[in-house]
Design a protein around this motif. Structure first.
Motif, PDB file in Angstrom:
ATOM      1  N   LYS A 157      -5.750  47.142  28.129  1.00 17.71           N
ATOM      2  CA  LYS A 157      -6.489  47.821  28.426  1.00 17.71           C
ATOM      3  C   LYS A 157      -6.732  48.521  29.451  1.00 17.71           C
ATOM      4  CE  LYS A 157      -9.342  43.788  29.583  1.00 17.71           C
ATOM      5  NZ  LYS A 157     -10.926  42.729  29.833  1.00 17.71           N
ATOM      6  N   GLN A 455     -18.764  45.535  25.740  1.00 18.66           N
ATOM      7  CA  GLN A 455     -17.700  44.463  25.391  1.00 18.66           C
ATOM      8  C   GLN A 455     -16.745  44.688  24.747  1.00 18.66           C
ATOM      9  OE1 GLN A 455     -20.159  41.341  22.716  1.00 18.66           O
ATOM     10  NE2 GLN A 455     -19.394  40.535  22.487  1.00 18.66           N
ATOM     11  N   GLU A 456     -15.765  44.101  25.045  1.00 23.39           N
ATOM     12  CA  GLU A 456     -13.920  44.298  24.720  1.00 23.39           C
ATOM     13  C   GLU A 456     -14.060  43.166  23.634  1.00 23.39           C
ATOM     14  OE1 GLU A 456     -13.244  44.948  28.876  1.00 23.39           O
ATOM     15  OE2 GLU A 456     -12.556  47.280  28.261  1.00 23.39           O
ATOM     16  N   PHE A 457     -12.694  43.602  23.709  1.00 23.26           N
ATOM     17  CA  PHE A 457     -11.982  42.493  22.660  1.00 23.26           C
ATOM     18  C   PHE A 457     -11.521  40.878  22.773  1.00 23.26           C
ATOM     19  CE2 PHE A 457      -8.275  44.067  24.140  1.00 23.26           C
ATOM     20  CZ  PHE A 457      -7.484  43.593  24.537  1.00 23.26           C
ATOM     21  N   ASP A 458     -11.443  41.420  23.877  1.00 18.53           N
ATOM     22  CA  ASP A 458     -10.648  39.930  24.821  1.00 18.53           C
ATOM     23  C   ASP A 458     -12.281  38.828  25.789  1.00 18.53           C
ATOM     24  OD1 ASP A 458     -10.839  42.141  26.898  1.00 18.53           O
ATOM     25  OD2 ASP A 458      -9.721  40.578  27.816  1.00 18.53           O
ATOM     26  N   ASN A 459     -12.895  39.556  25.755  1.00 17.62           N
ATOM     27  CA  ASN A 459     -14.627  39.543  26.285  1.00 17.62           C
ATOM     28  C   ASN A 459     -14.636  37.616  25.958  1.00 17.62           C
ATOM     29  OD1 ASN A 459     -17.137  38.211  27.277  1.00 17.62           O
ATOM     30  ND2 ASN A 459     -17.191  39.924  27.487  1.00 17.62           N
ATOM     31  N   ASN A 462     -17.202  36.327  23.570  1.00 22.91           N
ATOM     32  CA  ASN A 462     -17.041  37.346  22.108  1.00 22.91           C
ATOM     33  C   ASN A 462     -17.351  36.601  20.711  1.00 22.91           C
ATOM     34  OD1 ASN A 462     -16.491  39.774  22.776  1.00 22.91           O
ATOM     35  ND2 ASN A 462     -14.408  39.354  22.265  1.00 22.91           N
TER      36      ASN A 462
END
Length: 473
Positions: A157, A455-459, A462
């Motif tokens: 990231k 909200q990121e891809f690795d949160n 999710n």
């Protein structure tokens, strides 16, 4: 401290010189101003000396002032689905491998059902294996999975080259292997030979906040160090307790797997992409008091079994030391109106001879958001009671406890991820991170958001954020 005082004096001297110059420029008539210039020309050496001193003062101030510190980004480890430790999984493991008497089983069952934990938390690798024995190999597996996963996500990231990492800080309260966990990271990511490493242990749930504060303190005073990798983890494996002491059995019921990594930097070019700026911090240590020192204590039971004893006095100690912490913290962060209101209540109570406690300041007047310690249901409720927080403020802590359990030192970053998954934070918002730890310690970090949360891809939330919050507790 002396250096900071000298810097402030020089700063004030420069401002006074600047003010005096502007005053002369605006008040003197043109004729008088010309005469003044003529006088200064006659005393050229004095004029040059004053000019040089002013430039030196400016340069010295700019060079020595504390540098800004930013949280570039962070990542939380989310174990694979087959490591979910529901109530049924936990009960089956204890019944098959624990060899506990029935009264002990009933005690642990009661603790678990009233802990606030849900069925989506994660357990360590050993409880899913046939032998079910907490060995060193399983502890290393637990550590490596969490550390490598969170660092990999963080580096992807931030796009930070591992070669540009200047310092590695690893905190793991109850697991300190040889070579150290920081050496494990240096070896795995092939970091440069001059990298500096720190290992923090025995600090309990507060060490996540403490380690980020340590990184900030190093970065504020350094121009050679720019990037600090902070890894926050804990070992559930070797903290498993197999005896019959009730204060020690609590850890089996509420602690779960978790790990987080963060990149802290003082590089001003990263401000535009950093998530937050650290604007204040406070650490207080209350270990001089015996009850505080022994509230959470690693020791052997009567049969020689190692465990961490969480005494009934822990909640009282946490509340008492939180109040002591706030006495120092509040004047630094609260608006003047709240400070005056609090001071008035103290004076009024003393004059009236009233034994009631002074009013609690409204900390929501200073912060838009709070990441409060997610140590357990009773801890969250007690913090809310002491600080007079409503359910909306404590919601992220309660939901984090339900979803991930007590992940010890990394819990504040899982809670931070909840805010981002809900997209509740806006640029300019201030956030208070608060955590407690063995010793007994209280730590606070004050962050200012530099961008809107996203909200990121690795949160780690999710796949389930739509289900939260829920009202059941």
């Amino acid at each position: 401290m002396k250096l900071q005082v000298n810097i402030q004096i020089l700063h004030l001297s420069f401002l006074a010189l600047l003010f005096f110059t502007l005053l002369l420029n605006t008040t003197l008539s043109s004729a008088t101003y010309a005469a003044t210039l003529s006088l200064l020309s006659a005393y050229l050496h004095l004029s040059l000396s004053c000019t040089i001193c002013a430039f030196i003062t400016i340069f010295y101030y700019l060079y020595t002032r504390p540098r800004q510190v930013f949280l570039l980004n962070y990542a939380c480890y989310k174990p694979p689905t087959h490591r979910k430790c529901s109530y049924q999984v936990a009960e089956n493991f204890v019944l098959q491998k624990g060899h506990f008497p029935q009264k002990t089983l009933d005690f642990m069952r009661n603790i678990y059902l009233n802990s606030g934990l849900g069925d989506e938390t994660y357990g360590p690798p050993f409880i899913f294996e046939k032998e079910g024995v907490p060995t060193l190999n399983y502890a290393m597996q637990e550590a490596e999975e969490g550390i490598f996963s969170s660092i990999d996500a963080l580096l992807s990231k931030t796009l930070v080259d591992p070669e540009s990492i200047d310092i590695v800080i690893v905190t793991s309260g109850g697991f300190s292997p040889t070579p150290s966990l920081s050496s494990l990271i240096v070896n795995h990511y092939k970091l440069k030979p001059e990298v500096k490493t720190y290992n923090l242990s025995g600090m309990g749930c507060s060490s996540g906040v403490m380690s980020m504060d340590l990184a900030a303190r190093i970065l504020r005073g350094s121009r050679k160090v720019q990037n600090v990798l902070v890894v926050i983890t804990e070992s559930i494996t070797l903290n498993w307790y197999s005896g019959d002491s009730r204060p020690m059995l609590v850890t089996n019921c509420i602690f779960r797997v978790g790990c987080a990594a963060s990149m802290i930097t003082n590089d001003p070019s990263h401000r535009r992409i950093a998530k937050m700026e650290l604007v204040d911090s406070l650490r207080t240590h209350h270990g001089a008091d015996d009850s505080a020192y022994k509230a959470a204590f690693q020791e052997e039971d009567d049969n020689g079994n190692n465990g961490i004893s969480l005494t009934k006095d822990l909640i009282r100690v946490a509340a008492m030391n939180l109040r002591e912490h706030i006495k120092i913290f509040a004047p630094r962060v609260l608006p003047l109106s709240q400070i005056v209101h609090y001071a008035y209540s103290v004076v009024a109570a003393k004059i009236a001879g009233d034994e009631s406690k002074p009013v609690v300041p409204d900390f929501m007047a200073a912060f838009e958001h709070m990441c409060i310690h997610t140590g357990g249901k009773a801890v969250i409720e007690n913090i809310a009671r002491v600080l007079k927080l409503d359910d909306e403020v404590s919601e992220p802590a309660r939901m984090t406890l339900n979803r991930f359990g007590n992940t010890s030192s990394s819990l504040v970053l899982y809670e931070l991820a909840y805010f981002e998954a809900k997209e509740r934070v806006k640029m300019g918002d201030r956030m208070w991170m608060l955590a407690f730890g063995t010793g007994f310690k209280v730590g606070s970090l004050v962050w200012k958001w530099l961008q809107d949360s996203r909200q990121e891809f690795d949160n780690p939330w999710n796949d389930c954020i739509q289900s939260y919050p829920f009202k059941a507790w």
